[in-house]
Scaffold this motif. Structure first.
Motif, PDB file in Angstrom:
ATOM      1  N   GLU B  53       0.826  -1.208   0.000  1.00 27.48           N
ATOM      2  CA  GLU B  53       0.000   0.000   0.000  1.00 27.48           C
ATOM      3  C   GLU B  53       0.864   1.264   0.000  1.00 27.48           C
ATOM      4  O   GLU B  53       0.597   2.220  -0.733  1.00 27.48           O
ATOM      5  CB  GLU B  53      -0.946   0.016   1.203  1.00 27.48           C
ATOM      6  CG  GLU B  53      -2.031  -1.058   1.194  1.00 27.48           C
ATOM      7  CD  GLU B  53      -2.944  -0.982  -0.019  1.00 27.48           C
ATOM      8  OE1 GLU B  53      -3.117   0.121  -0.583  1.00 27.48           O
ATOM      9  OE2 GLU B  53      -3.485  -2.031  -0.426  1.00 27.48           O
ATOM     10  N   ARG B  56       2.587   1.614  -3.473  1.00 31.26           N
ATOM     11  CA  ARG B  56       1.717   1.902  -4.612  1.00 31.26           C
ATOM     12  C   ARG B  56       1.032   3.252  -4.510  1.00 31.26           C
ATOM     13  O   ARG B  56       0.479   3.741  -5.477  1.00 31.26           O
ATOM     14  CB  ARG B  56       0.652   0.812  -4.753  1.00 31.26           C
ATOM     15  CG  ARG B  56       1.236  -0.501  -5.192  1.00 31.26           C
ATOM     16  CD  ARG B  56       0.161  -1.401  -5.715  1.00 31.26           C
ATOM     17  NE  ARG B  56      -0.322  -0.935  -6.993  1.00 31.26           N
ATOM     18  CZ  ARG B  56      -0.325  -1.681  -8.097  1.00 31.26           C
ATOM     19  NH1 ARG B  56       0.100  -2.896  -8.072  1.00 31.26           N
ATOM     20  NH2 ARG B  56      -0.796  -1.199  -9.213  1.00 31.26           N
ATOM     21  N   PHE B  90      11.908  -0.342  -4.411  1.00 30.52           N
ATOM     22  CA  PHE B  90      10.808  -0.174  -3.457  1.00 30.52           C
ATOM     23  C   PHE B  90       9.491   0.005  -4.211  1.00 30.52           C
ATOM     24  O   PHE B  90       8.472  -0.586  -3.882  1.00 30.52           O
ATOM     25  CB  PHE B  90      11.078   1.050  -2.574  1.00 30.52           C
ATOM     26  CG  PHE B  90       9.991   1.345  -1.572  1.00 30.52           C
ATOM     27  CD1 PHE B  90       9.938   0.666  -0.369  1.00 30.52           C
ATOM     28  CD2 PHE B  90       9.024   2.314  -1.838  1.00 30.52           C
ATOM     29  CE1 PHE B  90       8.939   0.931   0.558  1.00 30.52           C
ATOM     30  CE2 PHE B  90       8.015   2.588  -0.911  1.00 30.52           C
ATOM     31  CZ  PHE B  90       7.983   1.889   0.290  1.00 30.52           C
ATOM     32  N   TYR B  95       4.642  -3.640  -7.500  1.00 29.41           N
ATOM     33  CA  TYR B  95       3.993  -3.905  -8.790  1.00 29.41           C
ATOM     34  C   TYR B  95       4.263  -5.335  -9.244  1.00 29.41           C
ATOM     35  O   TYR B  95       3.370  -6.029  -9.745  1.00 29.41           O
ATOM     36  CB  TYR B  95       4.486  -2.901  -9.849  1.00 29.41           C
ATOM     37  CG  TYR B  95       3.827  -1.550  -9.714  1.00 29.41           C
ATOM     38  CD1 TYR B  95       2.744  -1.212 -10.520  1.00 29.41           C
ATOM     39  CD2 TYR B  95       4.259  -0.636  -8.773  1.00 29.41           C
ATOM     40  CE1 TYR B  95       2.124   0.019 -10.391  1.00 29.41           C
ATOM     41  CE2 TYR B  95       3.633   0.593  -8.631  1.00 29.41           C
ATOM     42  CZ  TYR B  95       2.576   0.922  -9.442  1.00 29.41           C
ATOM     43  OH  TYR B  95       1.947   2.129  -9.303  1.00 29.41           O
TER      44      TYR B  95
ATOM     45  N   LYS C 162      -0.077  10.787  -8.248  1.00 25.66           N
ATOM     46  CA  LYS C 162       1.328  10.418  -8.088  1.00 25.66           C
ATOM     47  C   LYS C 162       2.183  11.048  -9.192  1.00 25.66           C
ATOM     48  O   LYS C 162       3.261  11.579  -8.936  1.00 25.66           O
ATOM     49  CB  LYS C 162       1.487   8.890  -8.116  1.00 25.66           C
ATOM     50  CG  LYS C 162       1.014   8.225  -6.843  1.00 25.66           C
ATOM     51  CD  LYS C 162       1.355   6.753  -6.827  1.00 25.66           C
ATOM     52  CE  LYS C 162       0.570   5.987  -7.859  1.00 25.66           C
ATOM     53  NZ  LYS C 162       0.968   4.570  -7.925  1.00 25.66           N
ATOM     54  N   PHE C 206       0.533   9.580   0.544  1.00 23.95           N
ATOM     55  CA  PHE C 206      -0.103   8.308   0.852  1.00 23.95           C
ATOM     56  C   PHE C 206      -1.551   8.522   1.287  1.00 23.95           C
ATOM     57  O   PHE C 206      -2.471   7.844   0.817  1.00 23.95           O
ATOM     58  CB  PHE C 206       0.682   7.582   1.949  1.00 23.95           C
ATOM     59  CG  PHE C 206       0.052   6.289   2.365  1.00 23.95           C
ATOM     60  CD1 PHE C 206       0.088   5.186   1.526  1.00 23.95           C
ATOM     61  CD2 PHE C 206      -0.598   6.176   3.587  1.00 23.95           C
ATOM     62  CE1 PHE C 206      -0.500   3.998   1.902  1.00 23.95           C
ATOM     63  CE2 PHE C 206      -1.191   4.988   3.962  1.00 23.95           C
ATOM     64  CZ  PHE C 206      -1.141   3.895   3.115  1.00 23.95           C
ATOM     65  N   TRP C 210      -4.266   6.703  -0.915  1.00 23.85           N
ATOM     66  CA  TRP C 210      -4.689   5.413  -0.396  1.00 23.85           C
ATOM     67  C   TRP C 210      -6.211   5.230  -0.344  1.00 23.85           C
ATOM     68  O   TRP C 210      -6.736   4.203  -0.815  1.00 23.85           O
ATOM     69  CB  TRP C 210      -4.055   5.192   0.984  1.00 23.85           C
ATOM     70  CG  TRP C 210      -4.223   3.821   1.522  1.00 23.85           C
ATOM     71  CD1 TRP C 210      -3.980   2.646   0.866  1.00 23.85           C
ATOM     72  CD2 TRP C 210      -4.675   3.461   2.831  1.00 23.85           C
ATOM     73  NE1 TRP C 210      -4.239   1.581   1.687  1.00 23.85           N
ATOM     74  CE2 TRP C 210      -4.668   2.053   2.900  1.00 23.85           C
ATOM     75  CE3 TRP C 210      -5.079   4.188   3.956  1.00 23.85           C
ATOM     76  CZ2 TRP C 210      -5.048   1.358   4.051  1.00 23.85           C
ATOM     77  CZ3 TRP C 210      -5.448   3.488   5.092  1.00 23.85           C
ATOM     78  CH2 TRP C 210      -5.438   2.099   5.135  1.00 23.85           C
ATOM     79  N   SER C 213      -7.471   4.537  -3.757  1.00 21.65           N
ATOM     80  CA  SER C 213      -7.145   3.170  -4.182  1.00 21.65           C
ATOM     81  C   SER C 213      -8.091   2.162  -3.542  1.00 21.65           C
ATOM     82  O   SER C 213      -8.571   1.237  -4.193  1.00 21.65           O
ATOM     83  CB  SER C 213      -5.716   2.795  -3.786  1.00 21.65           C
ATOM     84  OG  SER C 213      -4.796   3.632  -4.413  1.00 21.65           O
TER      85      SER C 213
END
Lengths: 255, 214, 225
Positions: B53, B56, B90, B95, C162, C206, C210, C213
């Motif tokens: 998490e 990504r 990292f 992925y 991102k 994040f 997050w 996502s």
């Protein structure tokens, strides 16, 4: 038939997934050269029972013996035991990334460490026997269901098992392909193979079985010779089950 | 125009070198994480999902800034190259993990059982039955990841690496060679990425085991 | 030393400034996503046409955009447009242009994929019920397409956020730039602030990505069957 030595013994087997037993206190013996047919309604535990015999399912109580040795213990070397217990699945489970021949050779070469040429020779002999020698270099997806299942039987046979388990091997097949698979099994039975068969094909069961076991609700309701079982079953539940079946067959004809 | 070509060649070499290193490490991280998830290893499984998490949902650029400018403040000094490879690994690890995991999960449990039923050990079934099939399913995503990661290397200039972007920016800033710089930049990336893209497409077709998996 | 470092985050309005920087990133992402969805749907429809010209053009567009690193695209627009057309685009405008071009390509491909994945018998069974063509689209095709598309479109948003981090490299003042400024301003009083500030930026990203996502994967699971 006069009883030969016991090959497989099951004593008081109990299987429980944690929400009540699926199999309660099952005991039975399979003698060398004997064909045992398990029948019963869906969900009665017959497939689960078969899977317990080669350790695909753990059991919670009781024991299983093969050739007089306990195989249901903690320390069982299943990969050794399973060489002696062949199994054929409903959904064939051929390995799709390998040719027919490689599917068959995986066991002999990787498990039994046999020489490849010798194994190929035997594989070809067995394929010939089930009428599929010309398919040895094709991939499973190029085969019909019946052909796949015959290859799966060969894949189990080449390990020279002492006993073969068949788990509803014709249930996924188109009707016209059922026969070719059952014929192979009949031939094996006549050749003296020891077999435990789970099936819904009643006529086949009658023809092939030495002993019919009727399972319902996780227990053995009736165990009998096929003529008696199909002729006049001793229990109501077996009678009822057989009735449903005939009705279904009538229904099919009516369609 | 050719005057600056050698700068781009050197930069492309650097990009490729660091990219390949990062991708290889990503593959290892990915495989390990995927196996941990596949076997539902307690505790480790949790750690892996937190890692995935985090990885990504944050940009590589920010990860690099943290590694390159942040960590030295607590005495952890890592070279530009080191940061680049660590950052890319990292990022890529998660992925690759997803690619391997989806491949493994696509294989029916019954394939394992039928392997066990002929007496193969668990490890043998994994090696001869599960992995080959899972890999062939993962290949398209793995290839897409490789291309994605090579593209991501374009932020390496931010940690003072003389990569393609760095060279281009230099030429634009110092010599006002904007047209040339940009054209060479595009050509350089096309030369880097088009072959990979073609190989990926070819691999994808080949690895389908004569149409298995359709 | 350690508690000194983290304090810099909350000194003055530092944290608010960081959030403000993040907002610029998110704003650019959202504008680009919305434009990408609209244009992507058009592109996706265009790509399902059998016309060889549109096919070739859209394919070249798609392949070029997808194979180029987004940072290269940013450079092309930011530096290249100035040179080629003599217009000075701001970093933010360049960013929106580039991310829309990129997002449109991604979205177009998703739309095309979703459209061709609806099996033909869905159209036929709609027709067999006596529905008219427009009704088939309205009640059968579009709802199914949307179910496939929405999770992917949401995912595109996190990818967009991102990717937008790159705009610091063409000089846009956003969260990373503000982080740098804060670190610079405190370099003597709080020498280890870089660790904390960049750590904070990491977690801000994040926290922005997050939940999105999670939402995407929830919806995907929910609509799978």
């Amino acid at each position: 038939m006069e009883k030969s030595e016991k090959l497989l013994e099951v004593h008081h087997l109990r299987k429980d997934y944690g929400n009540g037993p699926v199999l309660k206190d099952i005991s039975l013996d399979v003698h060398k050269g004997e064909v045992l047919v398990l029948i019963g309604p869906s969900g009665c535990g017959k497939s689960t029972f078969l899977r317990c015999l080669n350790g695909l399912e753990s059991i919670q109580a009781g024991e299983i013996l093969l050739d007089g040795h306990v195989i249901s213990g903690e320390k069982t070397k299943w990969s050794e035991v399973r060489q002696k217990i062949g199994m054929v699945f409903q959904s064939y489970e051929l390995f799709p990334h390998m040719t027919v021949l490689d599917n068959i050779l995986l066991g002999p070469t990787k498990v039994q460490k046999r020489k490849r040429p010798e194994a190929i020779e035997e594989a070809e002999k067995l394929l010939e026997r089930v009428g599929l020698l010309d398919k040895k270099d094709v991939y499973p997806r190029q085969l019909s269901g019946g052909q796949k299942q015959r290859v799966a039987i060969v894949r189990a046979l080449i390990m020279k098992p002492e006993i073969m388990l068949f788990d509803e091997v014709t249930a996924a097949l188109d009707p016209e392909m059922v026969r070719e698979v059952l014929d192979v099994m009949l031939e094996l039975a006549r050749g003296g193979s020891t077999m435990v068969i789970v099936t819904h094909e009643m006529q086949f069961a009658r023809a092939v079985a030495d002993q019919v076991v009727f399972l319902d609700g996780g227990e053995i309701v009736e165990m009998n010779a096929p003529e008696e079982f199909f002729g006049c079953p001793k229990t109501d539940r077996a009678q009822k089950f057989l009735n449903t079946f005939t009705f279904e067959k009538e229904d099919e004809k009516a369609e | 125009m050719g005057k600056y070509a050698h700068l781009y060649v050197d930069a492309a070499k650097l990009t490729l070198l660091l990219g390949v290193a990062g991708i290889l490490i990503s593959l290892i991280i990915g495989l390990v994480c995927a196996l941990i998830q596949y076997y539902r290893a307690p505790v480790l499984k949790r750690i892996v999902s937190v890692y995935i998490e985090l990885s990504r949902n944050t940009p590589l650029l920010v990860q690099l800034f943290f590694l390159y400018f942040g960590l030295p403040k607590i005495g952890i000094m890592i070279s530009s190259e080191g940061c680049a490879v660590i950052g890319l690994s990292f990022l890529g690890g998660s992925y690759m993990a997803e690619a391997f995991r989806s491949g493994l999960e696509a294989i029916e449990k019954s394939q394992m059982e039928s392997g066990l039923a002929i007496g193969l050990t668990h490890a043998q079934v994994m090696r001869h039955v599960i992995f080959p099939q899972a890999l062939s399913i993962s290949v398209p995503v793995l290839c897409a990841n490789v291309i994605f990661l090579i593209k991501e290397t374009s932020v390496f200039s931010a940690v003072a690496l003389a990569d393609l972007m760095y060279v281009a920016k230099d030429l634009i800033g110092l010599y006002y060679q904007t047209d040339e710089a940009l054209l060479m930049l595009v050509i350089a990336y096309l030369i880097l990425l088009l072959p990979i893209s073609f190989v990926a497409a070819w691999l994808e077709r080949r690895l389908r085991y004569a149409g298995f998996g359709n | 030393m350690q508690d000194l470092g983290i304090r810099v985050l909350f000194m003055g309005n530092n944290f608010i400034r960081l959030l403000g920087g993040l907002w610029i990133t998110i704003k650019i992402s959202l504008i680009s996503v919305v434009l990408s969805i609209v244009l992507g749907i058009l592109l996706g429809l265009l790509m399902t046409l059998k016309n060889p010209v549109t096919k070739a053009v859209t394919k070249v567009y798609l392949e070029f955009i997808r194979i180029m690193p987004q940072l290269v695209l940013l450079f092309l627009v930011y530096f290249g447009a100035t040179k080629a057309f003599g217009i000075q685009l701001s970093g933010q405008v360049s960013a929106v242009i580039v991310f829309t071009l990129w997002g449109t390509a991604e979205m177009g491909d998703l739309v095309r994929g979703a459209l061709i994945s609806i099996p033909k018998h869905q159209y036929e069974s709609g027709a067999a019920l006596g529905l008219e063509s427009s009704q088939i689209y309205r009640y059968i095709i579009i709802p199914q397409t949307l179910r496939r598309l929405i999770p992917l479109a949401i995912n595109l948003t996190t990818r967009m956020i991102k990717t937008t981090s790159l705009i610091v490299l063409i000089g846009v003042v956003e969260v990373l730039k503000i982080a740098q400024q804060i670190i610079e301003a405190n370099r003597y009083t709080v020498p280890d602030s870089a660790l904390w500030i960049y750590g904070a930026v990491f977690f801000l990203y994040f926290l922005a990505c997050w939940p999105i996502s999670l939402l995407a994967s929830k919806l995907e699971k929910k609509w799978k069957n």
